[in-house]
Design a protein around this motif. Structure first.
Motif, PDB file in Angstrom:
ATOM      1  N   CYS A 184      41.752  36.642  30.527  1.00 17.04           N
ATOM      2  CA  CYS A 184      41.689  37.836  31.380  1.00 17.04           C
ATOM      3  C   CYS A 184      42.117  37.514  32.802  1.00 17.04           C
ATOM      4  O   CYS A 184      42.402  36.370  33.133  1.00 17.04           O
ATOM      5  CB  CYS A 184      40.254  38.336  31.377  1.00 17.04           C
ATOM      6  N   CYS A 232      40.397  42.684  29.469  1.00 14.41           N
ATOM      7  CA  CYS A 232      40.428  42.824  30.930  1.00 14.41           C
ATOM      8  C   CYS A 232      41.789  42.441  31.498  1.00 14.41           C
ATOM      9  O   CYS A 232      41.928  41.463  32.243  1.00 14.41           O
ATOM     10  CB  CYS A 232      39.304  42.037  31.596  1.00 14.41           C
ATOM     11  N   CYS A 248      32.660  36.850  37.067  1.00 13.36           N
ATOM     12  CA  CYS A 248      32.323  37.775  35.984  1.00 13.36           C
ATOM     13  C   CYS A 248      30.992  37.349  35.384  1.00 13.36           C
ATOM     14  O   CYS A 248      30.694  36.153  35.334  1.00 13.36           O
ATOM     15  CB  CYS A 248      33.408  37.752  34.899  1.00 13.36           C
TER      16      CYS A 248
END
Ligand code: SF4
Length: 510
Positions: free
Chosen positions: A275, A188, A63
């Motif tokens: 997440c 997320c 990410c």
């Protein structure tokens, strides 16, 4: 001095940022299998799975938000913690230079980004002595989107849909379910929660985060907490929040609960939400050389099992033929023809803009023409290449932070498309309808996947805000996203929150 310690730490940071551990992969593989292909949840999870494999293959960040580096270090008696701390900081700066970490450390008063992830409070390093001969370093990279969904409850408390949560394990159950419901897709999802019962406000949050160092498939040694973890996993996954808050059967991939003693007057329940990009690894090191002797959470001798067959990853976004192509600049008529649930493929010029850009646009004219434009809530990882740049990670950031500005920016400048994740609120929804614009939800954390949709960087404005906060001018092709708020007053986020709230109410009593 430990001659290999610095290199070992750079390796730990790089691997943690780019390669999800096997327990998280296994949980995400189960999630992929649980959601029907072709559904919003199924498509989101396929993109996530592709992204995990792409990141590992290219050794790029999973990410773009590489989070707050938090190190838990155990050292033998006599180890020089001052030297080790200095070398950990150097390793963080080096991993940032190599593009494995995004510059993420911002002066809270001036807003200036230090550029190397070093500054007061960053990185976080905790030392503990132990009676083993080796050094152990565990690292978690937890991003801002999920950090913002952390929650702390002081029981007893009245909770939406659940009523009173008392000072009991039943009250803890309610608090954790409430936190998962409240997070929706903003952190997320599917995510994992670390929970601390008790402690004070600071030790509670710390202990909650420490629970995230447990593997997702372990069993709590305390049978009371083990049974509570199982119950919460089952019930949270019946809420219907689903991947990215798109609705679906997988909202949580882990629930890990610890307890600390408390003052008689206090009863805190602290929830650390992480997440799906649950980046956590560790190493054991030789205490005289600093060389890695073994890895924790992963087999250091073999690559991780891929999430998907290589040809599925190479094929990119799984199209159905129903996707709507959008080419920027985009007309109002085209926008008003879209409705919630449509999947679109965006091509053409896209401008990034997040917190600093939005605040700037409230007071100054934009540095580019935003009429008909696509505004992407994204703080990319960028590599300088000669006179140009290359985007190495570019997933969406949490959009709700721009809620105070978004409607006004749509109205003033004619932006037609906002791309982000997690959805936005009532004011933006009204602004979309008034101005003729849509909100597209991209898949949070899918930084490698979306970086591959960017053909080139055409320029950058507002560089004084630092790399993640600058306005990047990107040329994209077939960037997939889903319309979750349209120009007719419809919001998937509002609907999923309401429906999951109704389901939450059914879990009020057991
Ligand atoms: S996956 Fe989402 S919540 Fe996690 S770090 Fe990335 S953007 Fe933040």
């Amino acid at each position: 001095m430990l001659p290999a310690f610095l290199d070992s730490l750079v390796e730990l940071i790089s691997r943690t940022s780019t390669d999800l551990p096997p327990d998280v992969r296994a949980a995400m593989r189960t999630a992929v299998q649980a959601e029907a292909p072709g559904t919003r949840a199924g498509q989101a999870l396929t993109i996530i799975a592709q992204n995990i494999d792409q990141a590992a293959a290219c050794e790029g960040p999973i990410c773009q938000d590489t989070g707050m580096p938090t190190f838990e270090v155990k050292v033998p008696v006599g180890a020089n913690q001052i030297v080790l701390k200095q070398q950990i900081r150097e390793a963080v700066a080096e991993a940032t230079r190599r593009g494995k970490l995004r510059p993420n450390s911002v002066d809270s008063i001036t807003g200036e980004n230090s550029g190397n992830n070093l500054g007061p409070g960053t990185p976080i390093i905790h030392f503990e002595q132990w009676e083993e001969p080796e050094i152990e370093v565990r690292l978690i990279l937890k991003g801002g989107g999920c950090e913002n969904t952390n929650a702390q409850y002081a029981l007893p408390a009245e909770l939406d849909h659940l009523g009173r949560a008392d000072r009991s394990l039943e009250g803890v159950r309610k608090a954790v379910l409430h936190a998962v419901w409240k997070a929706q897709g903003k952190g997320c999802s599917p995510g994992a929660v670390g929970v601390c019962i008790g402690g004070d406000r600071t030790s509670g949050y710390l202990h909650a985060k420490e629970q995230l160092f447990r593997t997702l498939d372990d069993t709590n040694p305390d049978p009371r907490l083990a049974s509570l973890e199982d119950a919460i996993m089952d019930e949270a996954n019946r809420l219907g929040v689903g991947p990215m808050g798109f609705s679906g059967g997988t909202s949580l991939i882990g629930c890990k609960i610890g307890a600390l003693n408390r003052l008689p007057a206090s009863f805190f329940v602290s929830v650390a939400y992480d997440c799906w990009a649950f980046r956590r690894l560790g190493v054991r090191l030789d205490a005289t050389s600093g060389a890695i002797t073994s890895w924790m959470y992963r087999d250091g001798t073999a690559p991780a099992e891929p999430m998907l067959p290589a040809d599925v990853v190479a094929a990119g976004f799984p199209t159905t033929g129903r996707e709507v192509p959008l080419h920027a600049p985009i007309s109002e008529e085209q926008i008003r023809s879209l409705k919630v649930g449509d999947v679109v493929l965006v091509s053409g010029r896209v401008f990034t803009g997040r917190d600093a850009v939005h605040a700037h646009l409230m007071k100054h004219a934009p540095p580019v023409d935003l009429s008909g434009a696509v505004l992407y809530h994204c703080g990319p990882v960028v590599a300088k290449e000669g006179d140009g740049w290359r985007i190495t990670a570019a997933g969406p950031t949490t959009s709700i932070r721009e809620e105070p500005y978004q409607a006004e920016i749509l109205r003033r400048y004619g932006v037609r498309v906002v791309i982000g994740k997690g959805g936005m609120g009532a004011e933006t929804l009204a602004g979309l309808e008034e101005s003729g614009a849509v909100y597209l939800n991209a898949i949070g954390g899918a930084a490698q996947f979306y970086a591959r949709c960017i053909e080139r960087v055409d320029g950058v404005s507002l560089t004084e805000f630092g790399t993640p906060e600058a306005m990047w001018h990107l040329q994209v092709r077939d960037f997939p996203a889903i319309v979750t708020m349209d120009a007719h007053g419809n919001s998937l986020h509002r609907d999923v929150e309401a429906e999951s709230g109704r389901r939450l109410a059914t879990l009020a009593e057991r």
